[in-house]
Write a protein that holds these residues in place. Structure first.
Motif, PDB file in Angstrom:
ATOM      1  N   ILE A 139       0.927  -1.609   0.183  1.00 44.49           N
ATOM      2  CA  ILE A 139       0.248   0.064   0.230  1.00 44.49           C
ATOM      3  C   ILE A 139       1.216   0.741  -0.221  1.00 44.49           C
ATOM      4  CG2 ILE A 139      -1.726   1.357   1.288  1.00 44.49           C
ATOM      5  CD1 ILE A 139      -2.550  -1.328   2.248  1.00 44.49           C
ATOM      6  N   ARG A 140       0.706   1.918  -1.115  1.00 37.63           N
ATOM      7  CA  ARG A 140       1.462   3.382  -0.946  1.00 37.63           C
ATOM      8  C   ARG A 140       0.741   4.709  -1.071  1.00 37.63           C
ATOM      9  NH1 ARG A 140       6.528   2.258  -4.507  1.00 37.63           N
ATOM     10  NH2 ARG A 140       6.003  -0.115  -4.962  1.00 37.63           N
ATOM     11  N   GLU A 141       2.159   6.103  -0.225  1.00 36.45           N
ATOM     12  CA  GLU A 141       1.337   7.012  -0.554  1.00 36.45           C
ATOM     13  C   GLU A 141       1.877   7.930  -1.093  1.00 36.45           C
ATOM     14  OE1 GLU A 141       0.166  10.355   2.745  1.00 36.45           O
ATOM     15  OE2 GLU A 141       0.999   8.838   3.681  1.00 36.45           O
ATOM     16  N   PHE A 142       1.517   8.426  -2.132  1.00 38.96           N
ATOM     17  CA  PHE A 142       1.659   8.850  -3.832  1.00 38.96           C
ATOM     18  C   PHE A 142       1.491  10.574  -3.448  1.00 38.96           C
ATOM     19  CE2 PHE A 142       0.805   4.688  -5.415  1.00 38.96           C
ATOM     20  CZ  PHE A 142       2.019   4.917  -5.930  1.00 38.96           C
ATOM     21  N   GLY A 143       0.550  11.085  -2.847  1.00 39.78           N
ATOM     22  CA  GLY A 143       0.613  12.344  -2.526  1.00 39.78           C
ATOM     23  C   GLY A 143      -0.024  13.411  -3.602  1.00 39.78           C
ATOM     24  N   SER A 144      -1.405  12.500  -4.310  1.00 44.98           N
ATOM     25  CA  SER A 144      -1.492  12.706  -5.552  1.00 44.98           C
ATOM     26  C   SER A 144      -2.622  11.464  -5.773  1.00 44.98           C
ATOM     27  CB  SER A 144      -0.751  12.606  -6.600  1.00 44.98           C
ATOM     28  OG  SER A 144      -0.445  11.466  -7.090  1.00 44.98           O
ATOM     29  N   ALA A 145      -3.505  11.774  -7.117  1.00 45.88           N
ATOM     30  CA  ALA A 145      -4.346  11.317  -8.144  1.00 45.88           C
ATOM     31  C   ALA A 145      -4.066   9.694  -7.516  1.00 45.88           C
ATOM     32  CB  ALA A 145      -4.992  12.033  -8.763  1.00 45.88           C
ATOM     33  N   LEU A 146      -2.951   8.994  -7.704  1.00 44.24           N
ATOM     34  CA  LEU A 146      -2.785   7.759  -7.615  1.00 44.24           C
ATOM     35  C   LEU A 146      -2.880   7.051  -6.384  1.00 44.24           C
ATOM     36  CD1 LEU A 146       1.235   7.583  -9.016  1.00 44.24           C
ATOM     37  CD2 LEU A 146      -1.516   7.664  -9.962  1.00 44.24           C
ATOM     38  N   ASP A 147      -3.143   7.502  -5.503  1.00 39.49           N
ATOM     39  CA  ASP A 147      -4.089   7.360  -4.051  1.00 39.49           C
ATOM     40  C   ASP A 147      -5.280   6.759  -3.989  1.00 39.49           C
ATOM     41  OD1 ASP A 147      -1.138   8.032  -2.199  1.00 39.49           O
ATOM     42  OD2 ASP A 147      -2.121   9.836  -1.822  1.00 39.49           O
ATOM     43  N   GLU A 148      -5.380   7.014  -5.788  1.00 42.42           N
ATOM     44  CA  GLU A 148      -6.625   6.426  -5.603  1.00 42.42           C
ATOM     45  C   GLU A 148      -6.660   5.250  -6.887  1.00 42.42           C
ATOM     46  OE1 GLU A 148     -10.004   8.777  -6.216  1.00 42.42           O
ATOM     47  OE2 GLU A 148      -9.639  10.039  -3.719  1.00 42.42           O
ATOM     48  N   GLN A 149      -5.895   4.650  -6.979  1.00 43.10           N
ATOM     49  CA  GLN A 149      -5.547   3.842  -7.870  1.00 43.10           C
ATOM     50  C   GLN A 149      -5.314   2.452  -7.967  1.00 43.10           C
ATOM     51  OE1 GLN A 149      -4.120   5.722 -11.467  1.00 43.10           O
ATOM     52  NE2 GLN A 149      -5.049   7.379 -11.522  1.00 43.10           N
ATOM     53  N   ALA A 150      -5.163   1.446  -7.983  1.00 46.00           N
ATOM     54  CA  ALA A 150      -4.908   0.640  -8.812  1.00 46.00           C
ATOM     55  C   ALA A 150      -3.584  -0.325  -9.822  1.00 46.00           C
ATOM     56  CB  ALA A 150      -4.847  -1.091  -8.559  1.00 46.00           C
ATOM     57  N   PHE A 151      -2.698  -0.736  -8.739  1.00 44.30           N
ATOM     58  CA  PHE A 151      -1.538  -1.195 -10.047  1.00 44.30           C
ATOM     59  C   PHE A 151      -1.240  -2.755  -9.979  1.00 44.30           C
ATOM     60  CE2 PHE A 151      -0.007   3.524  -9.031  1.00 44.30           C
ATOM     61  CZ  PHE A 151      -0.112   3.520 -10.412  1.00 44.30           C
ATOM     62  N   VAL A 152      -1.170  -3.618 -11.250  1.00 41.90           N
ATOM     63  CA  VAL A 152      -0.982  -4.933 -10.769  1.00 41.90           C
ATOM     64  C   VAL A 152      -0.496  -5.143 -12.365  1.00 41.90           C
ATOM     65  CG1 VAL A 152      -3.629  -5.452 -10.337  1.00 41.90           C
ATOM     66  CG2 VAL A 152      -3.347  -5.171 -12.587  1.00 41.90           C
ATOM     67  N   ASP A 153      -0.096  -6.384 -12.956  1.00 38.27           N
ATOM     68  CA  ASP A 153       0.896  -7.040 -13.570  1.00 38.27           C
ATOM     69  C   ASP A 153       0.282  -6.946 -15.076  1.00 38.27           C
ATOM     70  OD1 ASP A 153       1.394  -9.368 -15.490  1.00 38.27           O
ATOM     71  OD2 ASP A 153       3.204  -8.045 -14.417  1.00 38.27           O
ATOM     72  N   LEU A 154       0.954  -6.459 -15.786  1.00 35.68           N
ATOM     73  CA  LEU A 154       0.355  -5.878 -17.345  1.00 35.68           C
ATOM     74  C   LEU A 154      -0.491  -7.035 -17.944  1.00 35.68           C
ATOM     75  CD1 LEU A 154       0.078  -3.706 -19.540  1.00 35.68           C
ATOM     76  CD2 LEU A 154       2.484  -4.635 -20.004  1.00 35.68           C
ATOM     77  N   ALA A 155       0.429  -8.431 -17.319  1.00 37.29           N
ATOM     78  CA  ALA A 155       0.243  -9.324 -17.931  1.00 37.29           C
ATOM     79  C   ALA A 155      -1.368  -9.747 -17.527  1.00 37.29           C
ATOM     80  CB  ALA A 155       0.616 -10.771 -17.909  1.00 37.29           C
ATOM     81  N   LEU A 156      -1.881  -9.631 -16.787  1.00 34.16           N
ATOM     82  CA  LEU A 156      -3.163  -9.518 -15.765  1.00 34.16           C
ATOM     83  C   LEU A 156      -4.679  -8.775 -17.159  1.00 34.16           C
ATOM     84  CD1 LEU A 156      -4.173 -10.127 -12.103  1.00 34.16           C
ATOM     85  CD2 LEU A 156      -5.930  -7.790 -13.160  1.00 34.16           C
ATOM     86  N   ILE A 157      -4.385  -7.118 -16.600  1.00 35.99           N
ATOM     87  CA  ILE A 157      -4.936  -6.063 -17.855  1.00 35.99           C
ATOM     88  C   ILE A 157      -5.068  -7.040 -18.879  1.00 35.99           C
ATOM     89  CG2 ILE A 157      -5.027  -4.316 -18.780  1.00 35.99           C
ATOM     90  CD1 ILE A 157      -5.744  -4.797 -15.155  1.00 35.99           C
ATOM     91  N   HIS A 158      -3.675  -7.956 -19.866  1.00 37.23           N
ATOM     92  CA  HIS A 158      -4.364  -7.868 -20.705  1.00 37.23           C
ATOM     93  C   HIS A 158      -5.490  -8.846 -20.846  1.00 37.23           C
ATOM     94  CE1 HIS A 158       0.059  -6.501 -22.353  1.00 37.23           C
ATOM     95  NE2 HIS A 158      -0.504  -5.645 -22.621  1.00 37.23           N
ATOM     96  N   LYS A 159      -5.001 -10.177 -20.145  1.00 41.21           N
ATOM     97  CA  LYS A 159      -5.618 -11.349 -20.224  1.00 41.21           C
ATOM     98  C   LYS A 159      -7.438 -11.101 -19.870  1.00 41.21           C
ATOM     99  CE  LYS A 159      -6.167 -15.799 -17.677  1.00 41.21           C
ATOM    100  NZ  LYS A 159      -6.024 -16.372 -16.381  1.00 41.21           N
ATOM    101  N   LEU A 160      -8.020  -9.786 -19.019  1.00 40.29           N
ATOM    102  CA  LEU A 160      -9.086  -9.407 -18.877  1.00 40.29           C
ATOM    103  C   LEU A 160      -9.816  -8.440 -19.544  1.00 40.29           C
ATOM    104  CD1 LEU A 160      -8.636  -7.942 -14.756  1.00 40.29           C
ATOM    105  CD2 LEU A 160      -9.715 -10.144 -15.727  1.00 40.29           C
ATOM    106  N   THR A 161      -8.680  -7.754 -20.674  1.00 42.19           N
ATOM    107  CA  THR A 161      -9.423  -7.150 -21.779  1.00 42.19           C
ATOM    108  C   THR A 161      -8.856  -7.946 -23.502  1.00 42.19           C
ATOM    109  OG1 THR A 161      -7.183  -5.776 -21.814  1.00 42.19           O
ATOM    110  CG2 THR A 161      -9.039  -5.164 -20.306  1.00 42.19           C
ATOM    111  N   ASN A 162      -9.004  -8.507 -22.753  1.00 39.45           N
ATOM    112  CA  ASN A 162      -8.188  -9.138 -24.242  1.00 39.45           C
ATOM    113  C   ASN A 162      -7.294  -8.543 -24.752  1.00 39.45           C
ATOM    114  OD1 ASN A 162      -8.315 -11.292 -25.985  1.00 39.45           O
ATOM    115  ND2 ASN A 162      -9.949 -10.600 -27.125  1.00 39.45           N
ATOM    116  N   THR A 163      -6.544  -7.452 -24.598  1.00 36.75           N
ATOM    117  CA  THR A 163      -5.381  -6.589 -25.852  1.00 36.75           C
ATOM    118  C   THR A 163      -4.511  -7.102 -25.505  1.00 36.75           C
ATOM    119  OG1 THR A 163      -5.143  -5.401 -24.057  1.00 36.75           O
ATOM    120  CG2 THR A 163      -6.435  -4.505 -25.234  1.00 36.75           C
ATOM    121  N   PHE A 164      -3.849  -7.593 -25.943  1.00 36.63           N
ATOM    122  CA  PHE A 164      -2.272  -8.189 -25.596  1.00 36.63           C
ATOM    123  C   PHE A 164      -1.235  -7.770 -26.253  1.00 36.63           C
ATOM    124  CE2 PHE A 164      -5.163 -12.275 -24.515  1.00 36.63           C
ATOM    125  CZ  PHE A 164      -4.338 -13.042 -22.838  1.00 36.63           C
ATOM    126  N   GLY A 165      -0.275  -7.340 -26.101  1.00 36.95           N
ATOM    127  CA  GLY A 165       0.709  -6.686 -26.866  1.00 36.95           C
ATOM    128  C   GLY A 165       0.110  -5.356 -27.242  1.00 36.95           C
TER     129      GLY A 165
END
Length: 414
Positions: free
Chosen positions: A212-238
């Motif tokens: 859990i990170r504190e950025f001090g910006s709008a990133l404090d309301e976002q999440a970060f995951v591995d790119l491969a996971l998003i590719h799998k969820l959205t079918n946007t490989f590459g």
């Protein structure tokens, strides 16, 4: 050494004229320097103080560049690469990231390739077999921006500087890791190593909150995951949405790197974050200008102090110069003695004063930047050379002694 034949025909060895002249030169110089110890001390103090202040300010000026660069690094990325002429949501090939060099002559380039999506994020509980429970038992779902990213941990910290609020001590090999911004974690009620469900449309995947990170910006309301996971969820490989870089160097060097990248990347647009690069240049320019002007004023004042002392010395040495010229001393040799005396005083005062100034700059750096300045070796010889030049220029009043006529001195004329 040389030899000559006497009237009786014997040969005898005589000293070489050059060695005699050299020995006499240093003897006269030594006596000239130490003739008036009180005035000698005043000149050394003036030159030494000038050398100390000059060395301290020059060291701060050189160190300020590194300090300012380090401070601006806390703002993170200074370059963004996005799809050319693309609207929000457009993507570009992941291979674009491979064209970017890994480093510049000034250091490594930190990078993060991102694919942000809006997803439904939901806390999940483990059952006894360390598997996520049924969907019906999930916690409150929240919409959030989830960034699929690929980077090393060091690159992530360089591009997105942050404070670690929570870090898991172990990693579950069967699950993807993810990190949350502080405010998003608070909204989800997550404060430990806990699984989340990331859902995009009808597809979902699980991940474990490892940080859990504190950025001090709008990133404090976002999440970060591995790119491969998003590719799998959205079918946007590459595909990726953008690349953010932290390029070391001055604004001019960053601009040159931007131009180089733009020529290589045909399907992407390279955008510098100008408020960082231009702000860094303006701040360093102002600090450098003030310190340079202060060094110039210090050197001028030092020269005036030494010149006043040299004027008195010139009045005292009229008889000595007249005698030297009367016994055959050339104008060039007389002038050489005075210049050597001034250079010797400048060298001695410069060596001692510059060393004290380097030590002084450490304390000044701590007072100005909050961190002790690091001594820069290049500053030491530069400071010594400046003080030697000042000492030689300040010896200008002694030049009028060259025009003294021996006869007028012996007659007692002024």
């Amino acid at each position: 050494m040389g030899s000559e034949r006497t009237a009786s025909g014997e040969q005898r060895t005589v000293p070489d004229r050059r060695s005699v002249n050299r020995s006499m030169f240093w003897r006269v110089l030594r006596r000239s320097v130490f003739a008036n110890r009180a005035r000698l001390l005043v000149i050394l103090l003036a030159l030494g103080a000038g050398a100390a202040i000059t060395a301290a300010l020059l060291n701060l000026q050189v160190d300020a560049k590194r300090r300012i660069t380090a401070e601006f690094r806390s703002f993170g990325a200074n370059i963004t690469i996005v799809p050319r002429n693309g609207e929000r949501g457009n993507a570009m090939p992941e291979s674009v990231s491979n064209v970017i060099p890994t480093s510049t002559p000034l250091g490594p380039i930190s990078r993060i390739a991102l694919l942000p999506v809006v997803a439904e994020v939901t806390p999940v509980k483990f059952d006894r077999e360390t598997q996520p429970v049924d969907v019906s038992d999930l916690g409150k779902a929240l919409p959030a921006v989830v960034n699929g990213e690929t980077s090393t941990r060091q690159d992530f910290d360089e591009v997105y500087p942050s404070k670690i609020v929570f870090a898991a001590k172990t990693v579950h090999l069967d699950f993807n890791d993810c990190s949350l911004g502080k405010r998003l974690a608070e909204k989800l009620g997550v404060n430990s190593y806990q699984p989340l469900r990331i859902k995009v449309g009808q597809s979902f995947e699980y991940c474990l909150v490892s940080r859990i990170r504190e950025f001090g910006s709008a990133l404090d309301e976002q999440a970060f995951v591995d790119l491969a996971l998003i590719h799998k969820l959205t079918n946007t490989f590459g595909q990726i949405g953008l690349i953010q870089l932290r390029i070391p160097g001055t604004p001019e060097q960053v601009a040159e790197t931007v131009s180089t990248l733009q020529r290589k990347l045909k399907d992407a647009e390279v955008r510098p974050i100008r408020q960082f690069t231009e702000g860094e240049a303006r701040l360093y320019g102002k600090i450098s200008g003030v310190l340079t002007a202060t060094v110039a004023v210090v050197l001028v004042l030092t020269a005036l102090c030494v010149m006043a002392a040299m004027t008195n010395i010139a009045a005292e040495r009229k008889n000595d110069v007249g005698l030297m010229k009367a016994i055959g001393g050339s104008v060039r040799r007389v002038l050489r003695i005075f210049l050597a005396e001034a250079a010797l005083l400048g060298l001695a005062a410069g060596l001692l004063g510059a060393a004290a100034g380097m030590a002084l700059s450490i304390g000044l750096g701590k007072a100005v930047f909050g961190v002790a300045a690091q001594p820069r070796l290049i500053v030491y010889p530069v400071s010594v050379a400046l003080i030697v030049i000042v000492a030689i220029l300040a010896a200008y009043p002694l030049r009028r002694l060259v025009h003294i006529r021996p006869a007028s001195v012996f007659r007692g004329e002024e």
